[in-house]
Design an enzyme around this catalytic site. Structure first.
Site, PDB file in Angstrom:
ATOM      1  N   HIS A 133       0.784  -0.945   0.094  1.00 35.70           N
ATOM      2  CA  HIS A 133      -0.044   0.205   0.052  1.00 35.70           C
ATOM      3  C   HIS A 133       0.856   1.272  -0.040  1.00 35.70           C
ATOM      4  O   HIS A 133       1.515   1.761   0.983  1.00 35.70           O
ATOM      5  CB  HIS A 133      -0.868   0.120   1.184  1.00 35.70           C
ATOM      6  CG  HIS A 133      -1.629  -1.182   1.481  1.00 35.70           C
ATOM      7  ND1 HIS A 133      -2.688  -1.808   0.718  1.00 35.70           N
ATOM      8  CD2 HIS A 133      -1.480  -2.052   2.263  1.00 35.70           C
ATOM      9  CE1 HIS A 133      -3.141  -3.016   1.043  1.00 35.70           C
ATOM     10  NE2 HIS A 133      -2.588  -3.245   2.001  1.00 35.70           N
TER      11      HIS A 133
ATOM     12  N   SER B 141       1.614  -0.510  -5.535  1.00 37.41           N
ATOM     13  CA  SER B 141       0.567  -0.697  -4.219  1.00 37.41           C
ATOM     14  C   SER B 141       0.426  -2.131  -4.279  1.00 37.41           C
ATOM     15  O   SER B 141       0.221  -2.604  -5.371  1.00 37.41           O
ATOM     16  CB  SER B 141      -0.370   0.296  -4.424  1.00 37.41           C
ATOM     17  OG  SER B 141      -1.083   0.192  -3.091  1.00 37.41           O
TER      18      SER B 141
ATOM     19  N   ASP C 243       3.327  -7.749   0.179  1.00 33.99           N
ATOM     20  CA  ASP C 243       2.040  -7.677   1.279  1.00 33.99           C
ATOM     21  C   ASP C 243       0.954  -8.398   0.380  1.00 33.99           C
ATOM     22  O   ASP C 243       0.405  -7.743  -0.527  1.00 33.99           O
ATOM     23  CB  ASP C 243       1.850  -6.033   1.463  1.00 33.99           C
ATOM     24  CG  ASP C 243       0.732  -5.988   2.405  1.00 33.99           C
ATOM     25  OD1 ASP C 243      -0.183  -6.802   2.573  1.00 33.99           O
ATOM     26  OD2 ASP C 243       0.772  -4.998   3.269  1.00 33.99           O
TER      27      ASP C 243
ATOM     28  N   GLU D  87       4.447  -9.303   4.600  1.00 33.49           N
ATOM     29  CA  GLU D  87       3.817  -8.236   5.603  1.00 33.49           C
ATOM     30  C   GLU D  87       2.633  -8.973   6.382  1.00 33.49           C
ATOM     31  O   GLU D  87       2.333  -8.894   7.367  1.00 33.49           O
ATOM     32  CB  GLU D  87       3.537  -6.950   4.749  1.00 33.49           C
ATOM     33  CG  GLU D  87       2.494  -5.888   5.483  1.00 33.49           C
ATOM     34  CD  GLU D  87       3.600  -5.197   6.591  1.00 33.49           C
ATOM     35  OE1 GLU D  87       4.710  -5.557   6.560  1.00 33.49           O
ATOM     36  OE2 GLU D  87       2.927  -4.558   7.494  1.00 33.49           O
TER      37      GLU D  87
ATOM     38  N   ASN E 134       4.578 -10.934   9.339  1.00 40.74           N
ATOM     39  CA  ASN E 134       3.329 -11.070   9.906  1.00 40.74           C
ATOM     40  C   ASN E 134       3.408 -11.461  11.554  1.00 40.74           C
ATOM     41  O   ASN E 134       2.659 -11.115  12.417  1.00 40.74           O
ATOM     42  CB  ASN E 134       2.326 -11.786   9.135  1.00 40.74           C
ATOM     43  CG  ASN E 134       0.949 -11.609   9.525  1.00 40.74           C
ATOM     44  OD1 ASN E 134       0.321 -10.485   9.601  1.00 40.74           O
ATOM     45  ND2 ASN E 134       0.496 -12.710  10.093  1.00 40.74           N
TER      46      ASN E 134
ATOM     47  N   LYS F  59       4.099  -7.358  15.012  1.00 39.86           N
ATOM     48  CA  LYS F  59       3.286  -6.894  13.829  1.00 39.86           C
ATOM     49  C   LYS F  59       1.843  -7.406  14.104  1.00 39.86           C
ATOM     50  O   LYS F  59       0.707  -6.742  14.210  1.00 39.86           O
ATOM     51  CB  LYS F  59       3.843  -7.704  12.737  1.00 39.86           C
ATOM     52  CG  LYS F  59       3.454  -7.090  11.272  1.00 39.86           C
ATOM     53  CD  LYS F  59       2.157  -7.617  10.794  1.00 39.86           C
ATOM     54  CE  LYS F  59       1.504  -6.894   9.589  1.00 39.86           C
ATOM     55  NZ  LYS F  59       0.181  -7.235   9.302  1.00 39.86           N
TER      56      LYS F  59
ATOM     57  N   ASP G 100      -0.402  -4.266  14.712  1.00 32.45           N
ATOM     58  CA  ASP G 100      -0.818  -3.609  13.516  1.00 32.45           C
ATOM     59  C   ASP G 100      -2.411  -4.054  13.286  1.00 32.45           C
ATOM     60  O   ASP G 100      -3.216  -3.635  12.981  1.00 32.45           O
ATOM     61  CB  ASP G 100       0.138  -4.094  12.399  1.00 32.45           C
ATOM     62  CG  ASP G 100      -0.247  -3.815  10.855  1.00 32.45           C
ATOM     63  OD1 ASP G 100      -1.505  -3.347  10.604  1.00 32.45           O
ATOM     64  OD2 ASP G 100       0.653  -3.818   9.968  1.00 32.45           O
TER      65      ASP G 100
ATOM     66  N   CYS H 124      -6.317  -2.007  13.204  1.00 36.52           N
ATOM     67  CA  CYS H 124      -7.978  -2.180  12.694  1.00 36.52           C
ATOM     68  C   CYS H 124      -8.734  -1.535  13.690  1.00 36.52           C
ATOM     69  O   CYS H 124      -9.800  -1.069  13.348  1.00 36.52           O
ATOM     70  CB  CYS H 124      -8.011  -3.552  12.515  1.00 36.52           C
ATOM     71  SG  CYS H 124      -7.490  -4.261  11.087  1.00 36.52           S
TER      72      CYS H 124
ATOM     73  N   HIS I 158      -7.420  -8.845   3.633  1.00 36.56           N
ATOM     74  CA  HIS I 158      -6.550  -8.434   2.584  1.00 36.56           C
ATOM     75  C   HIS I 158      -7.163  -8.424   1.102  1.00 36.56           C
ATOM     76  O   HIS I 158      -7.077  -7.671   0.153  1.00 36.56           O
ATOM     77  CB  HIS I 158      -5.427  -9.431   2.424  1.00 36.56           C
ATOM     78  CG  HIS I 158      -4.281  -8.853   1.638  1.00 36.56           C
ATOM     79  ND1 HIS I 158      -3.443  -7.799   1.904  1.00 36.56           N
ATOM     80  CD2 HIS I 158      -4.031  -8.852   0.201  1.00 36.56           C
ATOM     81  CE1 HIS I 158      -2.660  -7.549   0.750  1.00 36.56           C
ATOM     82  NE2 HIS I 158      -3.086  -8.292  -0.379  1.00 36.56           N
TER      83      HIS I 158
ATOM     84  N   HIS J 291      -3.980   2.152   8.425  1.00 38.45           N
ATOM     85  CA  HIS J 291      -3.662   2.397  10.088  1.00 38.45           C
ATOM     86  C   HIS J 291      -2.775   3.507  10.040  1.00 38.45           C
ATOM     87  O   HIS J 291      -1.904   3.888   9.322  1.00 38.45           O
ATOM     88  CB  HIS J 291      -2.651   0.956  10.153  1.00 38.45           C
ATOM     89  CG  HIS J 291      -3.740  -0.173  10.181  1.00 38.45           C
ATOM     90  ND1 HIS J 291      -3.204  -1.533  10.250  1.00 38.45           N
ATOM     91  CD2 HIS J 291      -4.959  -0.428   9.910  1.00 38.45           C
ATOM     92  CE1 HIS J 291      -4.231  -2.234  10.351  1.00 38.45           C
ATOM     93  NE2 HIS J 291      -5.109  -1.799  10.076  1.00 38.45           N
TER      94      HIS J 291
ATOM     95  N   SER K 196       5.419  -2.379  12.616  1.00 37.46           N
ATOM     96  CA  SER K 196       5.203  -3.433  11.448  1.00 37.46           C
ATOM     97  C   SER K 196       6.345  -3.092  10.494  1.00 37.46           C
ATOM     98  O   SER K 196       7.145  -3.905  10.127  1.00 37.46           O
ATOM     99  CB  SER K 196       4.013  -3.431  10.590  1.00 37.46           C
ATOM    100  OG  SER K 196       2.847  -3.510  11.254  1.00 37.46           O
TER     101      SER K 196
ATOM    102  N   GLN L 298      10.089  -4.992   9.240  1.00 35.13           N
ATOM    103  CA  GLN L 298      10.284  -5.074   7.584  1.00 35.13           C
ATOM    104  C   GLN L 298      11.949  -4.839   7.294  1.00 35.13           C
ATOM    105  O   GLN L 298      12.367  -5.265   6.680  1.00 35.13           O
ATOM    106  CB  GLN L 298       9.348  -4.284   6.668  1.00 35.13           C
ATOM    107  CG  GLN L 298       8.078  -4.907   6.327  1.00 35.13           C
ATOM    108  CD  GLN L 298       8.011  -6.069   5.489  1.00 35.13           C
ATOM    109  OE1 GLN L 298       9.180  -6.405   5.208  1.00 35.13           O
ATOM    110  NE2 GLN L 298       7.008  -6.498   5.082  1.00 35.13           N
TER     111      GLN L 298
END
Lengths: 485, 485, 485, 485
Positions: free
Chosen positions: D62, D85, D139, D205, D230, D235, D239, D244, D350, D404, D412, D416
């Site tokens: 994203h 993205s 991702d 991710e 993840n 994470k 996240d 959320c 997702h 987020h 997160s 990475q």
């Protein structure tokens, strides 16, 4: 209380506080059964086949009403059972009486001395000349420890003829353990060896006991297979979390009647137990501050709006202190001296060394005023200021209230029954080595499943296409082992 | 328990359960004092001038540890006090013993019969030949009712020579009231008139009592001035709300040890008490359903994510039922018959007629099994299904636990002290007519102010310019009378 | 934007940002109608009888989608309407366009200058030669203020020939008001007198406007009857509380995308608006600190686990600051200088003087960086540290988001419709004097009632016996006037 | 939008919506940096040594403001970066513009067609003649999938000369993938082989992408090492959960302005994402119902007071539906037909196949009314009743809001960066095979540690004795691998 074993009319041994409370215990056991669908459904599913026929089970686990339902599930499945509590304050005397009268050999009462505590543990392990139990249900690992220490001493004695010497340790409780083993050695120098030989395995209930088991596994000293029940999801993420969320305020209220709303509460440790405690205190209107060593747990606390500080930062402004760490020396006497008048100090972790009770008791000039059993005010000589200590620093939810409620204990104890069944079924198969195991995911899910109906829940069922899409069987298990819930 | 008044060594009358609990009561009173800053600061502010010198105060209000601190505040300000409880189950016997021994004439014990209850009330009002008390602290209005009914009967008797006839009513409790008055009339036909004459006024604690007072004011039958303490903001928006949020789960846990999380709970009524109960249950993890008659309160419940339904809609699926309405016949025996096995039924409203206990007790074939005092299982003959009723339908937080905690009661009782001071100060001034009054806003704010320091709060102070801008005095009061908080 | 009135094809006047957004506005109005059952049911109940036939209504109230549904309810009941917004940032341009095209004369756009703002207000009040409106819907009281100031100036002018002089005030906005009045006086020296004569009354929406009205009532300067809609329970305890609980985080997120969890948030003021804001922030995981002048509200905050401190105590450690007081000079430039880098400062009270924007704008060397409209970063020269100010200190929920959601505004606006109906119905009866009134309890309950069905709620109905027992009519109203909910 | 690659003045490729938004993007990036302490401290710690010197990194994730800070952290450490993205709606165009102008090759805009989406992915992977990237940040796994499918097709082509045929699949999106590969094969039949050879590894991710990787590992088809980011605790437990909890209500509010309080909301799935969504909705005052297949997660929902039912049970009474399952066909068009008018249907998982958009779009007579971008009302012909679908069934928090917030994404993305550093450092060492790895516990704890200071937290430090007692190093890691947090 003289330490004399008594016998029921059918000849079963026991030692409890007051047998006349058996009827009251029975009534509460009947109420609890309705709240413990997992255990009751084990009775329905396994009772007819009597899988524990011939099995002798020793339990060392808080002798409460909920445990009574566990014990009677084990006996309903065919086992013979001997039981002691794993904490000097946690026995509910009416539960002990009902079980002693009706179902199993019980050695437990509320308010044992440490001496009495270990006497009870020894009684529960003593199955007569044939050796010890086939299986152990342990909580905190004291029954397991006694056998391991016993075997160690016997080996030393065989090799060197040396008896264990209680004077070699400062720890008052461990002195008692060594004394018991020493005295036992004199009568039967193979006692604990015989136990070890007979033992099929242990299922361990709690974080603290599990930690001990993994250490023994790492050292190569574990003497028999162990199932880690604590780390079933349906145990640690339920009993530890939701159980404490319920029983912490319960203990605070029964012990002190203090208004929680508006108070500043410090929760030491933000593991599952700490999370439950912090949630309960926050919801009751306290302002909660967490202390943590682990940055991940600390960050979780922050995300819930809790402040994370050190005990030193807040010791003189907080009203309520709860230890949940599983570590020692969390609240020292020097902390206690700096607290506000009538600050409440309590522990909900398994052992009583989170709060430095020895330091408090031996502080020069300190004065203990017992408000009521398990609620003491300790006054410091210089400030005349007092703090209120619950359950003498032991598990306050069991010392000052009745522990976790039946429903959540049904989850934990259904895991226990399944673990015991598994160990017994595989006793000859070699499936379990002298290691620590967790129950497989599908049994964990089964435990949860058994508790949904009581709460009116309806699960969604995967279609075949959906199950394939996420690569799981339609009937589960649904998650990989590393899933954290 | 024979109804014989006893006397202390100093000659003060009393009747309590067990005088040997006085030391225990004293220890808990001392703990409570630390949690009741409003009352303690009244002692500091007013104690030296002894404003109650010469005042005889009768109280009819739950004889708990918190009330003990209230009573000793009144005596510290110079009053002479006689006390009874306003509920047959709400007395804490150690509190009663400590006060009886040390401070005031007490007639109260946990588990009175209705007969005993009214005997106690009468004793508390009996100040000997000089007539009744100067002031009354009432909770629910029973002391006030006895005097009003007494005066009415005396007037009737004077006019017609007719004695009150207990047979004219079906209500068992009112029969006792009439009997007492009838018997009194025979000895002294002006007894209640004398009381009425002497009485300066009453301060009333709770919603139910206040409702009675406003009805009497509307009918023109109120015999003396009354201060409505319940509707001080620092009473009804604190004690009723936050007090119940604390004491409802406390009562549930002590009585039943039931796990609240996961359960379906029905709260009948969503006033201040219902709001506190619903909040507590929701926070503990229950799914809460509210029943309401008032659309505004119903909409408030909805905004908090609570479902609003009728009792009929949910009676057979809920696990816990709590009545908080102040109305009668909320849960009938027909509702109870439809409930799940071991559904818990309890009331936290002032009177015991919210649950139809008479209907339950007289249901053909019903069986009562007392688990422990104040916790009964009632089994219906047809279904063999049982429900668990707490405190025989009376105030469960006082019957099964210890009522509201000290801190919030300090708010309520500081209002009581201020109300009593006001009535006594103005006794000759004519300021108060035979009407119902509330305390002025600045006193309400003062009560709050006295409780901030204990919780570590710091208020912001208006500048002159800010105070002018919003047209309030810098020192308050800050809100118009209609402000709802 | 040149201030020229435009006309629709049917000749109705308007001035909006972009008429091409009318379709989009219409779609959102249609969605809102589904969420506004109170207004829609007014259309059903009263539409057929056209009670507002002949009534000219001026509104000065945020020109949003929700207000559009209010306006079209008024027109559906027969009224002719002219409208302006009561805040320079609160208009939703697509709502304004749809109403201007379809239903009423609108003068409003997002991002008016103060000059434009008062021009719009004047336009909305200008019904041509026949004088002003029959009725006013006001929010904050600016339409009411313009008339009162106008009348005052006309009286002075009549007496002394003196025109109002804008230079007599420091307040930039009031200079504009005086200029408008002065210019008006030159053309028609009886303009505002004519308005006053014609006016049947005003219904006022918000705390701030109500405060002004009560001050005028106290001074005896109120020129026409006023209904205080704000203090309907279904307004202040819903819109102010639950509306802000929704729209505060909405505004924060749209303006800054900041993570609320883990942050320290300061809420200045703990009235209904502050309670909603604090609840939202706490639930989102912030640690909330409240500042208060009123000890009762402070004690309420403490009971919810919030810390109560002064702004000075926390100014340099908090991340988010929200003013909700209705007072001025709450956050000064000196506070802002001490804040952390990128601290967020915003206001959700009616007026923009809670935050000292003038002090900030004129601070020597300060630099304003506009991130996006209504989100500015202000950098102080010495520290290079910046703070983020939302909506230039004006109502951030309307400036940075879309204000309160439809459902809760339906409660508020149904009160408005009922108030307007009442004023219009009683226009000749003399029932309403030049005073401030609140709606009677049964209408308040009716508003709530109209919103229950949409949320699936079912009310319980009193039996006759129950209604008698608590002395209320079966159909309500159920509570005394002083009840606080 | 014509698919022509553009170039900056320095010759770097890009394709974004509107380069003029770069300044706005830069301002928001600067704000985000203050909220992303983990990334900024990576720049400080690793920047000077330029560990990524020579590394070519492709990202498919994203393209938001937060991702911009990630990208510029990678470039600050020496990497060269190309980015696209991983969702057609998730790009923030101002972020894309700023990065394209200042830091990396970006191919992304809000509202891509699927065709454009895969064109962008291909561009991001195309590093010119030298082959593909050294490292991938993925991702959902689309970049990884393209390479795996490419290699498979090339192998088939080499063996059989057969080109992939898009007509072999029904799935519209997969047809595009095959077309791209087919067209590529014609120019360079070793293109994806060369990529595979060069690739050091991928860090993935999200849950969905990780599931794909484990499936390939199980099948033995994984072509290069993968780090599962993840399942770092910092994470998935942050996240997914807290992200959320923040962004679900944000998306709902921006898309619909609907009042959440009082509504019935259904959350399908109670994993980390579902837990965050349910918590947010409950706290906002909705009544939340959960659907689950997993009995453990279901029991967790119950313990939080949420009802657990099937979608069929509640489809016609709920107001808001959110899918969070990671599975497909959760809400079918038949469900949608039974919903209330204006029920809101959205997905935060997702992929967009949780909601049967195809079924909806092709339902006979259905009418789509676009309220605004990403908010559509779909009206069924028979009932005239409509439902509101957000972001065309794609990730609603990114489609309707901004995803987020920065702080949680910093957790997160720090994982990475650490994962990429690890892969790059070990590129020649053979440490990582073609398998899926998680980061070691101490790095997970480090990520948390980097985020504590910003929130004012202070950690407690173990003494040596305490560390020994619980058998952990003083500096951590503190927990066993199986610990669930």
């Amino acid at each position: 209380m003289a330490l004399v074993v008594e016998k029921t009319s059918t000849g079963r041994e026991y030692k409890v506080k007051d047998m006349s409370q058996a009827d009251f215990g029975r009534l509460e056991i009947e109420l609890a059964e309705v709240e413990m669908p997992g255990l009751m459904s084990c009775r329905t599913e396994f009772g007819p086949s009597q899988p524990f026929k011939g099995a002798k089970i020793t339990g060392s686990l808080h002798m409460t009403i909920q445990t009574a339902v566990l014990i009677e599930t084990l006996t309903a499945l065919g086992a013979e059972v001997r039981w002691c509590s794993c904490n000097i304050f946690s026995t509910q005397d009416h539960a002990a009486a009902a079980i002693a009268r009706d179902s199993a050999a019980v050695f437990a009462w509320k308010g044992e001395t440490l001496q009495e505590y270990w006497w009870c543990t020894e009684r529960a392990l003593d199955w007569g000349p044939g050796g010890g139990p086939d299986l152990i249900v342990d909580d905190g690992g004291d029954a397991t420890l006694l056998i391991h220490e016993g075997v160690k001493a016997e080996e030393e004695y065989e090799k060197t003829g040396k008896l264990p010497d209680p004077k070699t340790t400062d720890n008052a409780e461990f002195q008692i353990v060594l004394t018991i083993i020493r005295d036992g050695l004199k009568t039967d120098p193979k006692r604990y060896h015989k136990m070890k030989e007979r033992l099929v395995g242990v299922s361990e209930e709690t974080t603290t006991g599990v930690k001990r088991l993994y250490q023994m596994q790492a050292n190569g000293t574990l003497l028999f297979p162990a199932i880690n029940v604590n780390d079933s999801v349906t145990k640690s993420k339920f009993d530890n979390l939701y159980g404490c969320r319920h029983s912490l305020p319960d203990g605070l209220m029964r012990a002190t009647d203090v208004m929680i709303a508006g108070k500043v509460a410090v929760v030491c440790g933000y593991g599952d137990v700490g999370k439950g405690c912090a949630a309960a205190l926050k919801q009751a209107g306290a302002r909660v501050i967490v202390t943590e060593i682990d940055p991940i747990c600390a960050l979780q606390a922050l995300m819930e709006g809790l402040q994370v500080l050190t005990l030193e930062d807040v010791v003189s402004e907080a009203d309520i202190f709860v230890t949940t760490t599983g570590n020692k020396d969390i609240i020292t006497v020097n902390h206690m001296r700096k607290m506000k008048n009538n600050a409440i100090v309590c522990n909900i972790g398994h052992f009583d060394n989170e709060i430095d009770m020895l330091g408090l008791e031996t502080f020069p000039g300190v004065k203990r005023i017992t408000i009521k059993p398990q609620t003491d005010r300790w006054v410091f000589p210089d400030t005349k200021s007092g703090i209120i200590v619950l359950a003498e620093g032991r598990l306050m939810n069991l010392g000052c209230a009745t522990g976790h409620p039946s429903f959540v204990m049904s989850c934990s104890f259904t895991n226990q029954v399944i673990a015991q069944l598994e160990l017994w079924k595989e006793k000859g198969s070699g499936k379990y080595e002298k290691k620590v195991y967790v129950l497989p995911k599908h049994l964990d899910e089964k435990v949860a499943q058994l508790h949904l109906g009581k709460l009116g829940a309806k699960l969604t069922k995967l279609t075949k296409a959906q199950a394939d899409y996420i690569s799981v069987p339609i009937e589960g298990p649904y998650k990989p082992a590393h899933y954290r819930y």
